[in-house]
Design a protein around this motif. Structure first.
Motif, short mmCIF file in Angstrom:
data_model
loop_
_atom_site.label_atom_id
_atom_site.label_comp_id
_atom_site.label_asym_id
_atom_site.label_seq_id
_atom_site.Cartn_x
_atom_site.Cartn_y
_atom_site.Cartn_z
N ASP A 193 0.71 -1.33 0.22
CA ASP A 193 0.00 0.19 0.28
C ASP A 193 1.00 0.88 0.06
OD1 ASP A 193 0.29 0.61 2.52
OD2 ASP A 193 -0.52 -0.50 3.30
N LEU A 194 0.00 1.84 -0.07
CA LEU A 194 0.86 3.73 -0.38
C LEU A 194 2.01 3.64 1.18
CD1 LEU A 194 2.01 6.20 -1.25
CD2 LEU A 194 -0.54 7.72 -0.48
N ALA A 195 1.56 3.68 2.06
CA ALA A 195 2.37 4.06 3.54
C ALA A 195 3.42 2.63 3.49
CB ALA A 195 1.89 3.29 4.78
N ALA A 196 3.34 1.60 3.22
CA ALA A 196 4.12 1.08 2.88
C ALA A 196 5.80 1.02 1.58
CB ALA A 196 4.28 -0.97 3.09
N ALA A 197 4.81 1.63 1.01
CA ALA A 197 5.74 2.73 -0.47
C ALA A 197 6.80 3.63 0.07
CB ALA A 197 4.80 2.33 -1.63
N GLY A 198 5.90 4.25 0.76
CA GLY A 198 7.41 5.26 1.59
C GLY A 198 7.72 5.22 2.12
N ALA A 199 7.35 3.86 3.34
CA ALA A 199 8.80 3.42 4.34
C ALA A 199 9.56 2.96 3.45
CB ALA A 199 8.02 2.55 4.95
N ALA A 200 9.56 1.90 2.71
CA ALA A 200 9.92 1.25 1.76
C ALA A 200 11.10 2.34 0.78
CB ALA A 200 10.21 -0.17 0.87
N THR A 201 10.31 2.44 0.28
CA THR A 201 11.46 3.87 -0.21
C THR A 201 12.28 4.93 0.38
OG1 THR A 201 9.56 4.01 -2.18
CG2 THR A 201 11.58 6.29 -2.04
N ALA A 202 12.41 5.35 1.69
CA ALA A 202 13.05 5.80 2.59
C ALA A 202 14.18 5.80 3.15
CB ALA A 202 12.40 6.44 3.58
N ARG A 203 13.94 3.73 3.69
CA ARG A 203 14.92 3.20 4.13
C ARG A 203 16.21 3.20 2.78
NH1 ARG A 203 11.50 -0.83 5.60
NH2 ARG A 203 11.05 -1.69 3.61
N LEU A 204 15.40 2.62 1.36
CA LEU A 204 16.26 2.97 0.14
C LEU A 204 17.10 3.43 0.10
CD1 LEU A 204 17.17 0.86 -2.27
CD2 LEU A 204 15.75 1.68 -3.38
N ARG A 205 16.43 4.86 0.40
CA ARG A 205 17.37 5.97 0.07
C ARG A 205 18.56 6.51 0.71
NH1 ARG A 205 14.74 7.73 -4.92
NH2 ARG A 205 13.05 7.91 -4.55
N ALA A 206 17.70 6.19 2.23
CA ALA A 206 18.77 6.50 3.71
C ALA A 206 20.55 5.02 3.16
CB ALA A 206 17.84 5.36 4.88
N GLN A 207 19.42 3.70 2.78
CA GLN A 207 20.55 3.07 2.85
C GLN A 207 21.69 3.33 1.43
OE1 GLN A 207 17.90 -0.12 2.51
NE2 GLN A 207 20.02 -1.18 3.81
N ALA A 208 21.59 3.94 0.77
CA ALA A 208 22.14 4.20 -0.75
C ALA A 208 23.06 5.35 -0.06
CB ALA A 208 21.77 4.98 -1.60
N ALA A 209 22.54 6.48 0.53
CA ALA A 209 23.26 7.77 0.90
C ALA A 209 24.66 6.85 1.70
CB ALA A 209 22.08 8.31 1.57
N ALA A 210 24.06 5.73 2.99
CA ALA A 210 24.98 5.31 3.32
C ALA A 210 26.56 4.13 2.99
CB ALA A 210 24.55 3.75 4.59
N PHE A 211 25.73 4.32 1.18
CA PHE A 211 26.93 3.56 0.90
C PHE A 211 27.74 4.84 -0.17
CE2 PHE A 211 24.03 -0.44 0.84
CZ PHE A 211 25.42 -1.27 1.71
N GLY A 212 27.69 5.91 -0.47
CA GLY A 212 28.11 7.00 -0.43
C GLY A 212 27.44 7.61 -1.58
N ARG A 213 26.37 6.68 -2.37
CA ARG A 213 25.54 7.89 -3.46
C ARG A 213 24.39 8.56 -3.25
NH1 ARG A 213 22.79 2.53 -6.08
NH2 ARG A 213 22.28 3.65 -7.48
N ASP A 214 24.38 9.12 -4.49
CA ASP A 214 23.62 10.57 -3.88
C ASP A 214 21.92 9.58 -3.74
OD1 ASP A 214 21.30 12.13 -4.68
OD2 ASP A 214 21.67 12.58 -6.44
N PRO A 215 20.74 9.88 -2.51
CA PRO A 215 19.43 8.63 -2.50
C PRO A 215 19.03 8.82 -3.43
CG PRO A 215 20.17 10.42 -1.23
CD PRO A 215 21.14 10.69 -1.60
#
Length: 448
Positions: free
Chosen positions: A245-267
């Motif tokens: 659902d929309l809430a799960a999508a938003g949470a998953a995207t936020a988590r992915l972007r935070a992980q990408a930033a932790a790897f030194g990538r542009d989130p």
């Protein structure tokens, strides 16, 4: 000094041309469909041309190196290997992106790197590789191997994607000289071997050809769970997700972007494109009638097997109009770690009937919208403007008439609302997605 407005955020739409038929298990029996489309390259080409007419970003082909369907009831969606079909599509189209799936579990990095880069060059830079870690026993038996654990699959998968990406960067963009006057064709100092020695692969390189106009293929990732999200955050340019659902999508995207930033990538440099199953009708009643008619044409045994596998219970114990027996859920092993498995377990534990679980896409694994073109566009707009997603991998119920409905009825609504392009502004898949050209490695001379 006058300021320059930032470009408006762009909605991205791919279409999954699964088996040349559509996502619904009853699609092959639908009057507008050809039951043998999965063997007919022209059916895929027609779908790609329709998608290109709608200015969609790309067509998407799933795959698994083994029969995973009950072919007594449905055609195999993976009859022809994706890069073969995409090569044919590339010759008959000019702009549409070409996304093909290939397993990191039952392939070798050099072959996959060469195959996809070759297709990228042939198509003028329109290709993406959807890197997946295959987990079904059907495929394992085809390669003389036992089924690897999830940890083993992802350890191999991370190294696999790393090697492929490094191989794709072996030729510098200025390596080929083709200088007739001097007789010098290429500069070996601008082509580097890889010389990779890892836990799973030893690969020397380089590849046999330079890159394409987009540098090298876009990397998609479609796995769920902790390990899949980590692989995506580390390597992916785009993610094929399956939120509930929309809430799960938003949470998953936020988590992915935070992980990408932790790897030194542009989130923000990852496009999040979940699957969206669609059933479109001229009226809401017509759309629901279409959905019901398709349900009547399909044997649900395949969906039941998929659901049972996600829950870790026997499919024979499931009754459509009853909840999943609580004793079976208690005895089942823990969820496998993927998003679909976790969602199935969570909803089953709430006491929903098996029929309700299937209606929520748990036999197919993707969110389903049924309605008029405006209602489908409303749902797409809501998710996009919430920034939970960057667009969708559209999955029409029946490709033959469901894809034209999306292109000719839904896309114009999105366009009138200023959400979707009115023309292609580039010729490569990276240009469609608004992704920059990838960086290049410094030159290292070939020796030996």
């Amino acid at each position: 000094m006058a300021t320059v407005d930032a470009p408006a955020r762009q909605l991205h739409l791919n279409v999954n041309i699964l088996g040349g038929l559509g996502l619904h298990p009853g699609a092959w029996r639908w009057p507008a469909a050809d039951p043998l489309s999965f063997l007919d390259v022209d059916s895929y080409v027609r779908a790609a041309r329709t998608a290109e007419r709608g200015l969609l970003d790309a067509v998407f082909l799933a795959d698994s190196p083994g029969i995973v369907q009950n072919v007594a009831d449905v055609p195999p969606y993976n009859g022809i290997e994706p890069t073969l079909l995409l090569t044919a599509i590339a010759r008959e189209t000019t702009h549409i992106g070409l996304i093909g799936t290939a397993s990191t579990t039952y392939n070798e990095p050099y072959n996959i790197a060469r195959r996809f880069l070759g297709l990228d060059v042939l198509s003028g830079g329109r290709v993406a590789w959807n890197a997946v870690t295959t987990y079904n026993a059907h495929s394992a038996r085809n390669f003389g191997a036992g089924e690897p654990t999830r940890a083993q699959r992802y350890a191999r998968g991370n190294e696999f994607v790393h090697v492929v990406r490094e191989l794709w960067q072996g030729w510098r963009s200025d390596a080929v000289l083709a200088d007739r006057a001097t007789g010098r064709f290429a500069d070996p100092d601008r082509i580097r071997p890889l010389r990779h020695e890892g836990a799973h692969f030893t690969v020397h390189g380089p590849l046999t050809l330079p890159g394409s106009p987009q540098g090298y293929p876009v990397i998609f990732q479609a796995g769920g769970g902790v390990e899949g999200r980590e692989l995506a955050a580390r390597f992916a340019d785009a993610v094929f997700a399956a939120p509930e659902d929309l809430a799960a999508a938003g949470a998953a995207t936020a988590r992915l972007r935070a992980q990408a930033a932790a790897f030194g990538r542009d989130p923000q440099a990852i496009r999040v494109l979940p699957g969206l199953r669609t059933t479109v009708g001229g009226t809401e009643e017509e759309a629901w009638r279409r959905r019901d008619q398709l349900a009547d044409l399909s044997d649900r045994s395949g969906e039941l097997v998929t659901l049972a596998g996600r829950l870790g219970v026997p499919s024979t114990a499931l009754d459509l109009d009853s909840p999943v027996p609580a004793r079976l859920l208690r005895a089942a092993p823990p969820a496998g770690g993927g998003e679909a498995e976790e969602r199935a377990r969570r909803l089953a534990e709430r006491g929903l009937t098996v029929r309700d679980l299937l209606s929520r896409g748990l036999g197919a694994g993707y969110f389903h919208v049924v309605g008029t073109p405006e209602q489908v566009a409303d749902r797409i707009q809501l998710w996009f403007e919430s920034r939970a997603v960057d667009g969708f991998n559209l999955m029409p119920d029946v490709l033959a008439d469901g894809l034209p409905a999306l292109v000719d009825e839904v896309v114009p609504v999105l366009r009138r609302r200023g959400l979707f392009r009115t023309e292609y502004r580039g010729s490569t898949l990276r240009a469609h997605y608004g992704l920059p050209l990838p960086g290049r490695h410094p030159a290292t001379a070939i020796t030996g």
